[in-house]
Design a protein around this motif. Structure first.
Motif, short mmCIF file in Angstrom:
data_model
loop_
_atom_site.label_atom_id
_atom_site.label_comp_id
_atom_site.label_asym_id
_atom_site.label_seq_id
_atom_site.Cartn_x
_atom_site.Cartn_y
_atom_site.Cartn_z
N GLN A 99 0.62 -1.08 0.00
CA GLN A 99 -0.01 -0.12 0.14
C GLN A 99 0.85 1.37 0.07
OE1 GLN A 99 -2.33 -0.22 3.49
NE2 GLN A 99 -4.02 -1.79 2.51
N ASP A 100 1.98 1.52 0.75
CA ASP A 100 2.83 2.47 0.88
C ASP A 100 3.48 2.92 -0.33
OD1 ASP A 100 2.94 3.55 3.69
OD2 ASP A 100 3.59 1.45 4.37
N VAL A 122 0.73 4.32 -2.75
CA VAL A 122 0.37 5.84 -2.34
C VAL A 122 1.57 6.56 -2.61
CG1 VAL A 122 -0.11 7.24 -0.39
CG2 VAL A 122 -1.41 5.14 -0.45
N ARG A 123 2.74 6.20 -2.25
CA ARG A 123 3.75 7.23 -2.68
C ARG A 123 4.03 7.66 -4.13
NH1 ARG A 123 8.38 7.44 0.97
NH2 ARG A 123 7.59 6.84 3.13
N VAL A 170 1.37 10.14 -5.05
CA VAL A 170 1.61 11.32 -4.46
C VAL A 170 3.02 11.87 -5.41
CG1 VAL A 170 2.96 12.14 -2.25
CG2 VAL A 170 1.09 10.86 -2.11
N ILE A 225 12.57 13.80 -1.05
CA ILE A 225 12.35 13.16 0.17
C ILE A 225 11.38 11.74 -0.01
CG2 ILE A 225 11.03 13.16 2.43
CD1 ILE A 225 11.99 16.16 2.50
N THR A 226 10.39 12.10 -1.07
CA THR A 226 9.39 10.81 -1.13
C THR A 226 10.23 9.68 -2.11
OG1 THR A 226 7.78 12.39 -1.48
CG2 THR A 226 7.15 10.21 -2.24
N THR A 278 12.91 8.01 0.72
CA THR A 278 12.46 7.21 1.71
C THR A 278 11.62 5.93 1.06
OG1 THR A 278 10.64 8.70 1.78
CG2 THR A 278 12.30 8.94 3.38
#
Lengths: 226, 81
Positions: free
Chosen positions: B17-18, B21-22, B25, B76-77, B80
């Motif tokens: 999921q992360d 979503v990233r 984004v 940053i996205t 990370t």
């Protein structure tokens, strides 16, 4: 026998008139009726600024002086300020609701922070754009012309200039309860060319502004004829 | 590459999921970067049209900071991920 004293009111009025006349003779451009007065500093929130000393514009000539700068009434910003407050508060209210509606949708804390930061950057962008639109949406009256800068959107602007000599009439309209209560309205400057009427929408204190513009126009016309 | 590996990779991607979503984004932020830099150029143009000493330059700085904050957030996205 009692000597007849002159009326005080008459005396004061006469002396002020004399002073004004003397000043007019000595400094024809600095009298009370003249548009050239002491300079003021325009702030970012200023709506009406007379004789600003910190404003210049692209088409300004060397001997051109800014007499008046006008922005829309602060009340025109109320819709986007209200919407911005709703946007700012939405995550605080929305997050617990979303978490309860979708319990299976769990994101890492770093992802959540990135989403929140992205959201607030976009909200800031929305606030900044709207403020910029209000800030640059101005009308400038100089000793030579009137410049109307209309910013409709971030990629849409409309700049109209009209010489003072081409302006025929100045007037304003106030429609509705809010405009009457908060004293703002639309000022229209009718020019010789019918297609180029200048409009200053949602201007604060329109009666005062119209009076000021009329004074400037009258003064400049008198200067030209002299 | 075995087709089975491709399918497994797809399942792995969509089960994270992360990551999904990233990526969403990132797409939004990339489009927003374009808007942020258009805003910088427009503020600069408008400042040339109407310049109020002491404040117009501040608007330019704010628009630049806003644009670079978006770029920073994209970096940053990605880092990370």
């Amino acid at each position: 026998m009692q000597q007849k004293q002159p009326l005080h009111g008459e005396f004061v009025l006469k002396s002020e008139d004399e002073k004004a006349e003397k000043q007019e003779i000595k400094h024809p451009h600095q009298s009370a009726s003249s548009p050239r007065k002491q300079h003021n500093t325009a702030h970012f929130f200023s709506q009406i600024v007379e004789h600003p000393d910190n404003i210049r514009f692209a088409t300004q000539e060397k001997d051109e002086h800014v007499y008046l700068v006008l922005r829309g009434h602060m009340i025109a910003n109320l819709p986007w300020i209200g919407l911005s407050l709703i946007f700012i508060l939405t995550p605080l209210v929305g997050y617990p609701i979303l978490a309860s509606l979708f319990p299976f949708f769990s994101l890492h804390i770093s992802t959540q922070i990135i989403i929140l930061l992205s959201y607030y950057i976009m909200v800031f962008g929305y606030i900044f754009v709207n403020f910029t639109l209000w800030y640059f949406h101005t009308a400038i009256v100089t000793n030579k012309k009137v410049i109307d800068i209309d910013i409709h959107g971030i990629l849409s602007k409309d700049i109209v200039e009209a010489q003072l000599s081409s302006i025929l009439d100045v007037g304003y309209t106030q429609v509705g309860v809010f405009q009457s209560l908060l004293n703002y309205g639309d000022i229209t400057l009718q020019t010789e060319t019918r297609l180029q009427n200048l409009e200053m929408l949602k201007a604060p204190n329109p009666s005062k502004v119209v009076r000021m513009i009329s004074t400037i126009l009258e003064k400049e016309k008198n200067d030209e004829s002299a | 590459m075995n087709p089975r590996d491709i399918i497994d990779g797809g399942i792995l991607f969509f089960s994270n999921q992360d990551l999904i979503v990233r990526v969403i984004v990132l797409i939004f932020l990339t489009m927003y970067t374009l808007f942020a830099f258009i805003l910088v150029s427009q503020v600069k143009t408008l400042t040339n049209t109407y310049h109020q000493a002491g404040f117009s330059s501040m608007l330019q700085i704010v628009s630049l900071v806003h644009a670079f904050a978006v770029v920073g957030l994209i970096i940053i996205t990605i880092i990370t991920m």
